[in-house]
Motif scaffolding. Structure first.
Motif, PDB file in Angstrom:
ATOM      1  N   UNK A  62       1.035  -1.256   0.030  1.00  0.00           N
ATOM      2  CA  UNK A  62      -0.017  -0.082   0.002  1.00  0.00           C
ATOM      3  C   UNK A  62       0.789   1.130  -0.048  1.00  0.00           C
ATOM      4  N   UNK A  63       1.849   1.447   0.704  1.00  0.00           N
ATOM      5  CA  UNK A  63       2.827   2.240   0.961  1.00  0.00           C
ATOM      6  C   UNK A  63       3.629   2.489  -0.630  1.00  0.00           C
ATOM      7  N   UNK A  64       4.126   1.560  -1.355  1.00  0.00           N
ATOM      8  CA  UNK A  64       4.316   1.643  -2.808  1.00  0.00           C
ATOM      9  C   UNK A  64       3.376   2.543  -3.387  1.00  0.00           C
ATOM     10  N   UNK A  65       2.184   2.075  -3.347  1.00  0.00           N
ATOM     11  CA  UNK A  65       1.095   2.751  -4.157  1.00  0.00           C
ATOM     12  C   UNK A  65       0.673   4.176  -3.803  1.00  0.00           C
ATOM     13  N   UNK A  66       1.034   4.411  -2.725  1.00  0.00           N
ATOM     14  CA  UNK A  66       0.702   5.918  -2.322  1.00  0.00           C
ATOM     15  C   UNK A  66       1.995   6.632  -2.851  1.00  0.00           C
ATOM     16  N   UNK A  67       3.152   6.148  -2.553  1.00  0.00           N
ATOM     17  CA  UNK A  67       4.508   6.757  -3.005  1.00  0.00           C
ATOM     18  C   UNK A  67       4.468   6.665  -4.297  1.00  0.00           C
ATOM     19  N   UNK A  68       3.918   6.033  -5.107  1.00  0.00           N
ATOM     20  CA  UNK A  68       3.755   6.101  -6.658  1.00  0.00           C
ATOM     21  C   UNK A  68       3.000   7.547  -6.956  1.00  0.00           C
ATOM     22  N   UNK A  69       1.987   7.751  -6.307  1.00  0.00           N
ATOM     23  CA  UNK A  69       0.971   8.889  -6.647  1.00  0.00           C
ATOM     24  C   UNK A  69      -0.208   8.469  -6.686  1.00  0.00           C
ATOM     25  N   UNK A  70      -0.908   7.055  -6.596  1.00  0.00           N
ATOM     26  CA  UNK A  70      -2.062   6.557  -6.747  1.00  0.00           C
ATOM     27  C   UNK A  70      -2.982   7.055  -5.886  1.00  0.00           C
ATOM     28  N   UNK A  71      -2.616   7.358  -4.518  1.00  0.00           N
ATOM     29  CA  UNK A  71      -3.448   8.100  -3.956  1.00  0.00           C
ATOM     30  C   UNK A  71      -2.674   8.925  -2.707  1.00  0.00           C
ATOM     31  N   UNK A  72      -3.386   9.631  -2.021  1.00  0.00           N
ATOM     32  CA  UNK A  72      -2.869  10.435  -0.997  1.00  0.00           C
ATOM     33  C   UNK A  72      -3.285   9.955   0.360  1.00  0.00           C
ATOM     34  N   UNK A  73      -4.282   9.208   0.284  1.00  0.00           N
ATOM     35  CA  UNK A  73      -5.059   8.706   1.595  1.00  0.00           C
ATOM     36  C   UNK A  73      -4.754   7.365   1.938  1.00  0.00           C
ATOM     37  N   UNK A  74      -4.122   6.868   3.001  1.00  0.00           N
ATOM     38  CA  UNK A  74      -4.096   5.529   3.221  1.00  0.00           C
ATOM     39  C   UNK A  74      -4.597   5.186   4.692  1.00  0.00           C
ATOM     40  N   UNK A  75      -5.170   4.160   4.931  1.00  0.00           N
ATOM     41  CA  UNK A  75      -5.829   3.845   6.141  1.00  0.00           C
ATOM     42  C   UNK A  75      -5.670   2.192   6.186  1.00  0.00           C
ATOM     43  N   UNK A  76      -5.572   1.827   7.564  1.00  0.00           N
ATOM     44  CA  UNK A  76      -5.405   0.392   7.987  1.00  0.00           C
ATOM     45  C   UNK A  76      -6.875  -0.162   8.656  1.00  0.00           C
ATOM     46  N   UNK A  77      -6.946  -1.384   8.151  1.00  0.00           N
ATOM     47  CA  UNK A  77      -8.050  -2.094   8.704  1.00  0.00           C
ATOM     48  C   UNK A  77      -7.765  -3.428   9.106  1.00  0.00           C
ATOM     49  N   UNK A  78      -7.968  -4.017  10.208  1.00  0.00           N
ATOM     50  CA  UNK A  78      -7.802  -5.187  10.930  1.00  0.00           C
ATOM     51  C   UNK A  78      -9.001  -6.148   9.870  1.00  0.00           C
ATOM     52  N   UNK A  79      -9.713  -5.687   9.353  1.00  0.00           N
ATOM     53  CA  UNK A  79     -10.596  -6.565   8.667  1.00  0.00           C
ATOM     54  C   UNK A  79     -10.097  -7.230   7.358  1.00  0.00           C
TER      55      UNK A  79
END
Length: 164
Positions: A62-79
């Protein structure tokens, strides 16, 4: 809503003394995931939000996706941890949120859960037909109104080799 189910990249093998939750992406896993992310960006894909499993390999993906610019919003879910229940995610994430109809939400997690969730959305049950490769993606369009289970449409099923 467009829902993108993304499997984590290639991770360390299971081994004695290494907890499953702590398994990281390998060098190859990072490289392939970065290439896939770059290709998705070239295809003008953007996510309004990326929600990830708390396990290290999914979080790194997920951090790779964010660092590439695919999103600026990242959340974590135990689900989204292995063995997470679709109905719990549905009640916790999807039903109470007032998402706009054109939101693009990415979930980064594990197999067989993500394929099973896609099948539930598409057919209302798990059929064991879909296989999501590491760093691969399934795109599912949810209906604008009413129940989503068994009423969604798949618009994307891509193993990473077609994006590299």
């Amino acid at each position: 809503m467009e829902l993108y189910l993304i499997r984590h990249g290639i991770a360390q093998e299971r081994q004695a003394g290494l907890k499953d939750e702590e398994r990281q992406l390998t060098k190859e896993g990072r490289q392939k995931t970065e290439k896939v992310a770059q290709r998705l960006l070239q295809l003008d894909l953007q996510f309004n939000l990326i929600v990830t499993s708390p396990l290290v390999r999914a979080r790194q993906t997920a951090e790779i996706l964010v660092s590439t610019g695919l999103s600026s919003q990242l959340e974590e879910s135990s689900h989204l941890a292995p063995g997470g229940h679709f109905s719990n995610w549905l009640v916790y994430w999807l039903e109470p949120k007032n998402y706009s109809p054109n939101i693009q939400l990415a979930l980064v997690g594990h197999e067989p859960d993500l394929s099973n969730w896609a099948e539930i959305l598409l057919w209302g049950e798990v059929k064991g037909c879909l296989v999501l490769k590491k760093a691969g993606m399934i795109g599912v369009k949810l209906p604008e109104a009413g129940a989503v289970v068994g009423r969604s449409q798949m618009f994307w099923l891509t193993p990473p080799k077609y994006l590299l």
